[in-house]
Scaffold this active site. Structure first.
Site, PDB file in Angstrom:
ATOM      1  N   GLU A  87       0.818  -1.220   0.000  1.00 12.70           N
ATOM      2  CA  GLU A  87       0.000   0.000   0.000  1.00 12.70           C
ATOM      3  C   GLU A  87       0.847   1.263   0.000  1.00 12.70           C
ATOM      4  OE1 GLU A  87      -3.240   0.392   2.768  1.00 12.70           O
ATOM      5  OE2 GLU A  87      -3.513  -1.778   2.837  1.00 12.70           O
ATOM      6  N   ASP A 145      -2.252  -4.318   3.492  1.00  9.65           N
ATOM      7  CA  ASP A 145      -2.377  -4.503   4.944  1.00  9.65           C
ATOM      8  C   ASP A 145      -3.339  -5.636   5.297  1.00  9.65           C
ATOM      9  OD1 ASP A 145      -0.583  -2.491   5.379  1.00  9.65           O
ATOM     10  OD2 ASP A 145      -2.089  -0.961   5.810  1.00  9.65           O
ATOM     11  N   ASP A 198      -6.046  -6.244   6.993  1.00 15.31           N
ATOM     12  CA  ASP A 198      -7.356  -5.917   7.550  1.00 15.31           C
ATOM     13  C   ASP A 198      -8.348  -5.832   6.403  1.00 15.31           C
ATOM     14  OD1 ASP A 198      -6.712  -3.522   6.319  1.00 15.31           O
ATOM     15  OD2 ASP A 198      -6.404  -2.416   8.177  1.00 15.31           O
ATOM     16  N   GLU A 258      -9.755  -3.270   4.883  1.00 15.86           N
ATOM     17  CA  GLU A 258      -9.392  -2.304   3.850  1.00 15.86           C
ATOM     18  C   GLU A 258      -8.265  -2.845   2.981  1.00 15.86           C
ATOM     19  OE1 GLU A 258     -10.842   0.600   3.025  1.00 15.86           O
ATOM     20  OE2 GLU A 258     -12.376   0.195   4.538  1.00 15.86           O
ATOM     21  N   TYR A 277       1.886  -4.187  13.227  1.00 13.52           N
ATOM     22  CA  TYR A 277       0.782  -3.464  12.607  1.00 13.52           C
ATOM     23  C   TYR A 277      -0.044  -2.724  13.657  1.00 13.52           C
ATOM     24  CZ  TYR A 277      -2.986  -2.554   9.288  1.00 13.52           C
ATOM     25  OH  TYR A 277      -3.913  -1.956   8.471  1.00 13.52           O
ATOM     26  N   ARG A 328      -3.125  -1.221  13.510  1.00 12.33           N
ATOM     27  CA  ARG A 328      -4.598  -1.225  13.543  1.00 12.33           C
ATOM     28  C   ARG A 328      -5.071  -2.614  13.979  1.00 12.33           C
ATOM     29  NH1 ARG A 328      -3.832   1.898   8.722  1.00 12.33           N
ATOM     30  NH2 ARG A 328      -4.389   4.072   9.114  1.00 12.33           N
ATOM     31  N   HIS A 362      -3.972 -10.151  14.235  1.00 12.36           N
ATOM     32  CA  HIS A 362      -4.222 -11.030  15.371  1.00 12.36           C
ATOM     33  C   HIS A 362      -3.163 -10.897  16.452  1.00 12.36           C
ATOM     34  CE1 HIS A 362      -7.462 -12.716  13.108  1.00 12.36           C
ATOM     35  NE2 HIS A 362      -6.655 -13.064  12.131  1.00 12.36           N
TER      36      HIS A 362
END
Length: 929
Positions: free
Chosen positions: A13, A99, A101, A103, A325, A327, A372
């Site tokens: 990204e 990423d 997640d 998104e 990460y 988020r 996680h």
């Protein structure tokens, strides 16, 4: 072709990840960045002309055809897509490494849809950018998870439907240009509800007594205690009072000043006796490792970073391989991280500071699409703050140190100690009350002694302001002397203390994030954006760290509460988040859920969004925008801002007065409203008489701001003896003298300006003196600020105060300088950040026409709202330039017929042709469900 000769294209990204990931992967891998999403739902106005009147015309989503979205490539991403297609032609395999997640999964899916690769496609996921993690990820790929894509797409369509249906209601009933949002409207309501509590709050006063005690047998061991009861009746404290100022605990004794003073006097003359001593062990466990919400809260408390800034710094640390990460709503640590934290704690603090078994913080993770693992230092062996001190500076270093300490402390032993409490009885003599004489006062004290610091040796969690105040009160007397029952105590000092109850504290960014998390509203990745949005939209402002709602927020919240209560209901909003999680788990169908939300559910008697916004006739726009203050005074949110009005004023045009921006809603009392109306009246506030002219001087609030003026006497009518020659000729108007008027300076308040200040303002323009040629120089205040004037030559002054004190010599020195014509001379840079790692040219911060920006002479990048030009780091400046370069030259965003459309058709219906189904289901992530 052998495996070693194959070329693999890896798409991430952020461009900030490219260099390090490419180095970790080595030869055979080409790493490119998509720079976030490459396509999205267009605004309906940007649709191709032939689609504007079709099923996609209202939302860019066909709500009657399984909520099929129409996507377009962002105009500023077309160049990037071309570059990625060119790179893909040279590749034998495509690795989508966005990423981990929803998104990120959606971005990967969009890339696959747009690039249409003819080579094998794999999903590469990692939660930290270290050599070990990247090499593990490239050898443990998976397929795209279409359930996560479904959940992200549902959320995007949900937000589009919500915003595009509800926002127009706000335009028609409150003010043009407003916006509503699934999460932002609920967050605004939380803040408004707290301000309503503050507006309804009434202060209550209460008194108690504090005293110093000393055992008679051990001189010097004084300790403090507070009055807790009189004759067995507990003394009322702050929590015993309701928000309306009344005592809500009937059994509590409400002491006034006289009663408390009498008790203090009697206590100071008496001797106390210990009646009860208790001691119990004290244990405190460490906090769990950071997840997104707790990191934002702690960064606010300890580093004074806004939620947005905290996430920006954390993102930078993640992309540069320092942390995992950022988020996530998981507090779990991997086995390697547990080992790393425990061994580091043991090495730094000793074996006794590490428990026998690892600590595991099991938290039910509602949205399983998030990473996680908790936020922690990256790698299988953590680098200490000392080891990264040479690489990280400023807020980057402070954030890494915070994360490192929290992670290490989470695996350390409990803090241990003991808490002692003591009760003391003091006889009262001569204290009278309405029910008879007071006889006995009881004092209480407690103290905690930490005997083993445990995790506190590494880290202690911060407290919010109200928690900190309570903790300070508890810890005033940390240690008590050894006491036993029956011990006699001297009382060297006793005094009565007055207190007032405080209104509920306003939310800060940290406490708002905490409240949203507790209510289940939003998700970790949305908190920072939500807090920023409600401020950018003008619903909420800041006073220090506190979030203060604007009057506009009151009107919008009231409309939503009264006419769309389900949309701002906390439980309903939280349930929507849980439903999205179920979609991401494959337990709930995307189309079925959107169908119920938008069209309703007859089986559950649930009205859909479309039906809710259809009948707006019963919404009284004037009533919605009216906030009562009491005593007939109201605030109304008007087209040009909020104003106060007296409902008892039944004049054809009732008086009103604008509400200043610096007056918070809880400060707007009926008395303050009347004061504003008085200042805004035609007569204004009388300041006194001008000693020279004898004219009355008044202060007024005008359309263009506050000002002072003189009141001229009415012109006299011509006397009867006036000759014909003296009378004005018919048809010719007699010029009336104009009163002197002057605007208040920026730092002046209309309610506090006095006569002397007003007279100084009215003395302008002021004659400074004559130049060498006898030409007059005056100091004047104009539309664009203070300035000097000599004939037709004007020169700006730096402050309004100079108008009164600038000397002739200083004025001549200003005129001796060459006048700047056209554009102002270039200003020196605000900061120098060093050489850019890409262009190699020096990067500076400058103040431009549209605000501060960073530039290397080739690329300019505007600073974001939370970027401080005085404290911005070099890394942040380079990051902004990299983002701007990645976007390419700015072009106008338009949607063309050639843009990519997501073809979607989940369910089989008679409306669709067989051919359409055959092509649509191949690419839709929903086709599997």
């Amino acid at each position: 072709m052998s495996n070693s000769q194959q070329r693999r294209l890896v798409i991430v990204e952020s461009p900030n990840k490219v260099k390090s990931i490419a180095a970790y992967l080595g030869d055979g891998y080409d790493v490119e960045a998509s720079v976030g999403h490459i396509r999205d739902l267009p605004n309906p106005s940007e649709l191709p002309a032939d689609m504007k009147k079709g099923p996609y015309g209202k939302f860019a989503v066909d709500v009657d055809n399984d909520f099929d979205p129409y996507y377009v490539i962002d105009s500023d991403k077309k160049k990037k897509v071309t570059e990625l297609r060119r790179a893909l032609k040279e590749a034998d395999e495509l690795l989508l490494a966005t990423d981990e997640d929803r998104e990120g999964e959606a971005i990967a899916w969009h890339l696959k849809e747009v690039l249409k690769p003819k080579v094998p496609v794999k999903r590469m996921v990692f939660h930290e950018i270290t050599k070990e993690a990247i090499q593990r990820a490239v050898h443990n790929t998976r397929d795209l998870d279409t359930r996560l894509v479904d959940a992200q797409e549902t959320r995007r369509i949900l937000d589009r439907l919500y915003g595009y249906e509800v926002s127009p209601v706000l335009w028609r009933k409150v003010r043009q240009g407003l916006s509503a949002g699934r999460v932002q409207s609920v967050a605004t309501r939380i803040i408004v509800e707290r301000e309503r509590e503050r507006m309804a709050f009434r202060v209550a006063s209460y008194w108690d007594v504090s005293a110093r005690f000393a055992p008679q047998a051990a001189a010097g061991e004084e300790f403090g205690a507070r009055l807790s009861a009189v004759d067995g009746a507990r003394v009322a404290i702050g929590r015993d009072f309701a928000d309306d100022g009344t005592l809500k605990t009937a059994a509590a004794l409400h002491l006034d000043e006289a009663g408390a003073t009498a008790v203090a006097t009697a206590v100071a003359a008496a001797v106390g006796t210990v009646t009860e001593v208790a001691e119990k062990p004290y244990t405190r466990r460490p906090s769990a490792p950071f997840m997104t919400s707790t990191l934002q809260q702690e960064a606010s408390r300890k580093l004074r970073l806004s939620s947005r800034n905290a996430m920006r710094v954390a993102q930078r640390l993640y992309e540069n391989g320092y942390i995992t990460y950022m988020r996530t709503d998981s507090t779990t640590l991997s086995e390697s991280a547990l080992t790393a934290a425990r061994s580091q704690a043991r090495d730094m603090y000793g074996a006794e500071y590490v428990p026998e078994q690892p600590r595991r913080y099991e938290k039910k993770v509602k949205n399983s699409q998030e990473a996680h693992e908790a936020i922690r230092p990256a790698g299988d062996r953590f680098r200490t703050p000392a080891q990264v001190a040479g690489e990280l500076r400023g807020e980057d270093f402070a954030m890494y140190e915070l994360i490192w300490k929290r992670t290490i402390a989470s695996q350390m032993a409990d803090a241990r100690g003991s808490t002692a409490s003591v009760k003391i009885s003091v006889p009262l003599s001569g204290v009278e009350a309405a029910g008879g004489p007071r006889e006995v006062a009881e004092f209480s004290a407690s103290g905690t002694v930490i005997t083993f610091r445990g995790f506190l040796a590494a880290y202690e969690e911060g407290r919010d302001e109200e928690e900190s105040a309570a903790a300070t009160a508890r810890e005033q007397n940390r240690r008590l002397p050894k006491l036993g029952e029956g011990v006699r105590l001297d009382i060297p000092h006793a005094q009565a203390d007055g207190h007032e109850t405080s209104p509920p504290p306003r939310y800060t960014e940290a406490t708002l994030v905490k409240a949203m998390e507790e209510l289940g509203i939003g998700r970790p990745s949305t908190y920072a954006a939500t807090v920023t949005t409600i401020q950018d939209r003008g619903y909420v402002g800041q006073r220090g760290n506190a979030l203060v709602p604007r009057w506009l927020a009151f009107a919008v919240t009231r409309l939503l509460e009264e006419h769309f209560p389900r949309l701002v209901d906390y439980q309903f909003t939280a349930r929507m988040e849980e439903d999205l999680d179920e979609i991401s788990n494959g337990d709930l169908g995307r189309v079925d859920w959107l169908q119920r939300f938008y069209f309703g559910d007859e089986a559950r008697s649930q009205e859909g969004l479309r039906a809710l916004v259809e009948d707006l006739g019963d919404i009284d726009a004037r009533e919605i925008s009216t906030i009562p203050l009491g005593d007939g005074m109201v605030v109304r949110v008007g087209r040009y801002g909020p104003y106060v009005q007296d409902l008892a004023d039944d004049a054809e045009q009732p008086r009103r007065a604008s509400v200043p921006d610096d007056v918070a809603p809880d400060e707007m009392t009926p008395e303050r409203a009347r004061e504003l109306m008085e200042l805004a009246s035609d007569d204004g506030r009388v300041l006194g008489l001008d000693p020279v002219s004898g004219h009355e001087i008044v202060a007024k609030a005008g359309r263009y701001g506050p000002y002072v003026t003189e009141v001229l006497p009415d012109p006299q009518t011509p006397a009867a003896s006036t000759t014909e020659a003296d009378k004005p000729k018919r048809g010719r108007k007699v010029a009336k003298p104009k009163p002197r008027t002057a605007s208040l300076f920026k730092g002046m308040e209309l309610s506090t300006v006095d006569l002397d200040t007003a007279l100084k303002l009215l003395s302008l323009p002021r004659v400074v003196g004559l130049d060498g040629e006898g030409q007059e120089i005056t100091a004047q205040n104009g539309r664009y600020g203070p300035y000097l004037k000599r004939g037709t030559d004007s020169r700006s002054l730096t402050s309004e105060e100079q108008l009164f004190d600038i000397s002739l010599e200083e004025a001549l020195a200003i005129y001796a300088q060459p006048k700047q014509r056209g554009r102002a001379a270039a200003k020196p840079p605000l900061a120098e950040l060093g050489a850019d790692p890409v262009s190699g040219k020096p990067v500076v911060v400058k103040d431009g026409r549209f605000g501060p920006y960073v530039t290397d002479g080739e690329t300019n990048a505007t600073l974001r709202r939370d970027d401080d030009p005085e404290t911005i780091t070099a890394e942040r400046g380079f990051e902004l330039l990299a983002e701007k370069r990645a976007k390419g030259p700015t072009t106008r965003r338009t949607a063309k017929k050639t843009t990519t459309r997501k073809t979607a058709a989940k369910k089989t219906t008679a409306k669709k042709t067989t051919a359409k189904k055959a092509t649509a289901k191949k690419t839709s992530p929903t086709s599997k469900g």
